[in-house]
Design an enzyme around this catalytic site. Structure first.
Site, mmCIF file in Angstrom:
data_model
loop_
_atom_site.group_PDB
_atom_site.id
_atom_site.type_symbol
_atom_site.label_atom_id
_atom_site.label_comp_id
_atom_site.label_asym_id
_atom_site.label_seq_id
_atom_site.Cartn_x
_atom_site.Cartn_y
_atom_site.Cartn_z
ATOM 1 N N ASN A 14 0.668 -1.163 -0.061
ATOM 2 C CA ASN A 14 -0.012 0.043 -0.103
ATOM 3 C C ASN A 14 0.838 1.169 0.065
ATOM 4 O O ASN A 14 1.769 1.609 0.828
ATOM 5 C CB ASN A 14 -0.725 -0.032 1.202
ATOM 6 C CG ASN A 14 -1.673 1.260 1.195
ATOM 7 O OD1 ASN A 14 -1.735 2.056 0.593
ATOM 8 N ND2 ASN A 14 -2.391 1.240 2.650
ATOM 9 N N TRP A 15 0.667 1.971 -1.106
ATOM 10 C CA TRP A 15 1.808 3.040 -1.398
ATOM 11 C C TRP A 15 1.250 4.391 -0.707
ATOM 12 O O TRP A 15 2.058 5.226 -0.564
ATOM 13 C CB TRP A 15 2.160 3.136 -2.688
ATOM 14 C CG TRP A 15 3.054 2.213 -3.435
ATOM 15 C CD1 TRP A 15 3.463 0.999 -2.950
ATOM 16 C CD2 TRP A 15 3.323 1.872 -4.692
ATOM 17 N NE1 TRP A 15 4.077 0.046 -3.529
ATOM 18 C CE2 TRP A 15 3.991 0.559 -4.799
ATOM 19 C CE3 TRP A 15 2.983 2.893 -6.067
ATOM 20 C CZ2 TRP A 15 4.496 0.281 -6.243
ATOM 21 C CZ3 TRP A 15 3.503 2.270 -7.226
ATOM 22 C CH2 TRP A 15 4.034 1.163 -7.214
ATOM 23 N N LYS A 16 0.026 4.328 -0.395
ATOM 24 C CA LYS A 16 -0.523 5.546 0.513
ATOM 25 C C LYS A 16 -0.412 6.800 -0.666
ATOM 26 O O LYS A 16 -0.408 6.512 -1.552
ATOM 27 C CB LYS A 16 0.191 5.608 2.060
ATOM 28 C CG LYS A 16 -0.092 4.327 2.566
ATOM 29 C CD LYS A 16 0.170 4.444 4.230
ATOM 30 C CE LYS A 16 -0.067 2.949 5.028
ATOM 31 N NZ LYS A 16 -0.104 3.136 6.241
ATOM 32 N N HIS A 99 -9.614 1.111 5.519
ATOM 33 C CA HIS A 99 -8.124 1.171 6.030
ATOM 34 C C HIS A 99 -8.319 1.997 7.100
ATOM 35 O O HIS A 99 -9.092 3.084 7.113
ATOM 36 C CB HIS A 99 -7.340 1.661 4.758
ATOM 37 C CG HIS A 99 -5.640 1.752 5.533
ATOM 38 N ND1 HIS A 99 -5.291 2.345 6.222
ATOM 39 C CD2 HIS A 99 -4.789 0.583 5.108
ATOM 40 C CE1 HIS A 99 -4.183 2.113 6.300
ATOM 41 N NE2 HIS A 99 -3.717 1.038 5.865
ATOM 42 N N GLU A 101 -6.823 4.493 8.114
ATOM 43 C CA GLU A 101 -6.554 5.858 7.968
ATOM 44 C C GLU A 101 -7.803 6.343 7.326
ATOM 45 O O GLU A 101 -8.159 7.696 7.439
ATOM 46 C CB GLU A 101 -5.268 6.004 6.934
ATOM 47 C CG GLU A 101 -3.726 5.975 7.800
ATOM 48 C CD GLU A 101 -3.092 5.321 6.875
ATOM 49 O OE1 GLU A 101 -2.682 5.333 5.730
ATOM 50 O OE2 GLU A 101 -1.779 4.685 7.586
ATOM 51 N N GLU A 171 -5.049 -5.057 10.671
ATOM 52 C CA GLU A 171 -4.095 -4.145 10.702
ATOM 53 C C GLU A 171 -4.257 -3.525 12.081
ATOM 54 O O GLU A 171 -5.195 -2.406 12.100
ATOM 55 C CB GLU A 171 -4.066 -3.322 9.693
ATOM 56 C CG GLU A 171 -4.088 -3.838 8.260
ATOM 57 C CD GLU A 171 -3.319 -2.688 7.218
ATOM 58 O OE1 GLU A 171 -2.254 -2.996 6.753
ATOM 59 O OE2 GLU A 171 -4.076 -1.513 7.181
ATOM 60 N N GLY A 177 2.552 2.210 10.899
ATOM 61 C CA GLY A 177 3.527 3.210 10.668
ATOM 62 C C GLY A 177 4.263 3.483 12.135
ATOM 63 O O GLY A 177 4.924 4.505 12.103
ATOM 64 N N SER A 217 3.661 -2.185 10.222
ATOM 65 C CA SER A 217 5.120 -2.328 10.437
ATOM 66 C C SER A 217 5.852 -3.696 10.019
ATOM 67 O O SER A 217 6.784 -4.047 10.620
ATOM 68 C CB SER A 217 5.551 -1.966 11.926
ATOM 69 O OG SER A 217 4.844 -0.539 12.239
ATOM 70 N N GLY A 238 2.874 -1.149 4.314
ATOM 71 C CA GLY A 238 3.122 0.183 3.853
ATOM 72 C C GLY A 238 4.478 0.757 3.780
ATOM 73 O O GLY A 238 5.179 0.323 2.464
ATOM 74 N N GLY A 239 5.134 1.270 4.635
ATOM 75 C CA GLY A 239 6.631 2.006 4.520
ATOM 76 C C GLY A 239 7.513 1.157 3.857
ATOM 77 O O GLY A 239 8.278 1.443 2.831
HETATM 78 P P1 13P Z 1 3.208 0.426 7.533
HETATM 79 O O1 13P Z 1 3.854 -0.957 7.071
HETATM 80 O O2 13P Z 1 3.882 1.262 7.184
HETATM 81 O O3 13P Z 1 3.172 0.298 9.274
HETATM 82 O O4 13P Z 1 1.651 0.416 7.136
HETATM 83 C C1 13P Z 1 0.696 -0.628 7.165
HETATM 84 C C2 13P Z 1 -0.642 -0.204 6.388
HETATM 85 O O5 13P Z 1 -1.022 0.671 6.678
HETATM 86 C C3 13P Z 1 -0.536 -1.058 5.251
HETATM 87 O O6 13P Z 1 -1.910 -0.724 4.745
#
Ligand code: 13P
Length: 255
Positions: A14-16, A99, A101, A171, A177, A217, A238-239
């Site tokens: 997920n590149w957000k 999600h 967020e 999640e 994050g 994470s 994510g990251g």
């Molecule tokens: P991180 O891997 O950066 O913690 O993000 C997880 C995430 O929200 C994937 O959708």
């Protein structure tokens, strides 16, 4: 039978709200050319404005593309929204729904998330339904009841056939994050709980079929422990999905 024989295994990035167009294309090409394991599906979730470029970059490779969000109507006067028909049109086969967020920054409710799941299934797009508790909820011993309620509301009125098309991502909000990954044991226990909830809502066969991914994470140095768990069917990253090497180190993990 092991999990790979029973359920699709999915490694998703997920590149957000990150990357430029050029970075997105380079990332997609790097990932598609470096993945060397064929028993799992790799799905990229780029920012929607780059979806077409990323789909083109992945053409002829096994890498799939999804979008991070969509509205539930087919079309209409909904300024700024994307419809399931548009996702299909550009070749996005997956969509993230609910999600954390979206839930916590943009105020998405369980009711809205439910409508999005129904719509995705109706348009033959795989919804990746994200569920997970806040830190306060975990500390109050409410992790399971929170996730159970999210699942019940999201799957309300969705029949067995529809449910079989869904994917779930657990999640925990406190792990997203933050660098605080859930231990494999905590994640496995929540994944088992999710599977048992699906068993109650549907039956054994549905519960065994739906992939349940872990997100929060995930990094190259913790993927092996997480993926060794029998009910963790892949990850939503994510990251660490934003650089070719770290995402490849995750998706190429061996059991
Ligand atoms: P991180 O891997 O950066 O913690 O993000 C997880 C995430 O929200 C994937 O959708």
């Amino acid at each position: 039978m092991n999990k790979q024989q029973v359920r699709k295994q999915i490694f998703a990035g997920n590149w957000k709200m990150y990357t430029t167009k050029r970075e997105a294309v380079e990332l997609a090409i790097g990932i598609a050319s470096g993945m060397n394991i064929i028993d799992r599906e790799v799905v990229l979730f780029p920012p929607s404005v780059y979806a077409t470029c990323v789909v083109d970059a992945c053409e002829g490779t096994p890498v799939k593309v999804g979008l991070q969000n969509m509205f539930y109507e087919k079309e209409g006067a909904y300024t700024g929204e994307l419809s399931p028909r548009m996702l299909k049109d550009v070749g996005a086969g997956y969509v993230l729904v609910g999600h954390s967020e979206r839930r916590h920054i943009f105020g998405e409710t369980d009711e809205l998330i439910h409508k999005k799941v129904i719509s995705a299934i109706a348009f033959d797009i795989i919804p990746v339904l994200c569920v997970g508790e806040l830190l306060e909820e975990r500390e109050l011993g409410k992790s399971e009841s929170t996730v159970e309620s999210q699942l019940i509301k999201a799957f309300a009125e969705i029949g067995e056939q529809g449910a079989r098309k869904a994917v779930i991502a657990y999640e925990p909000v406190w792990a997203i994050g933050t660098g605080k990954v859930a231990t494999p044991e905590i994640a496995e226990s929540m994944h088992t709980f999710i599977r048992n909830t699906l068993k109650k809502l549907y039956n054994d066969s549905v519960a065994m079929t739906i992939p349940v991914l872990y997100g929060g994470s995930v990094k190259p140095d913790n993927i092996a422990g997480l993926y060794a768990m029998p009910n963790i069917d892949g990850v939503l990253v994510g990251g660490a999905s934003l650089t070719v090497q770290s995402f490849l180190d995750i998706i190429n993990v061996t059991l």
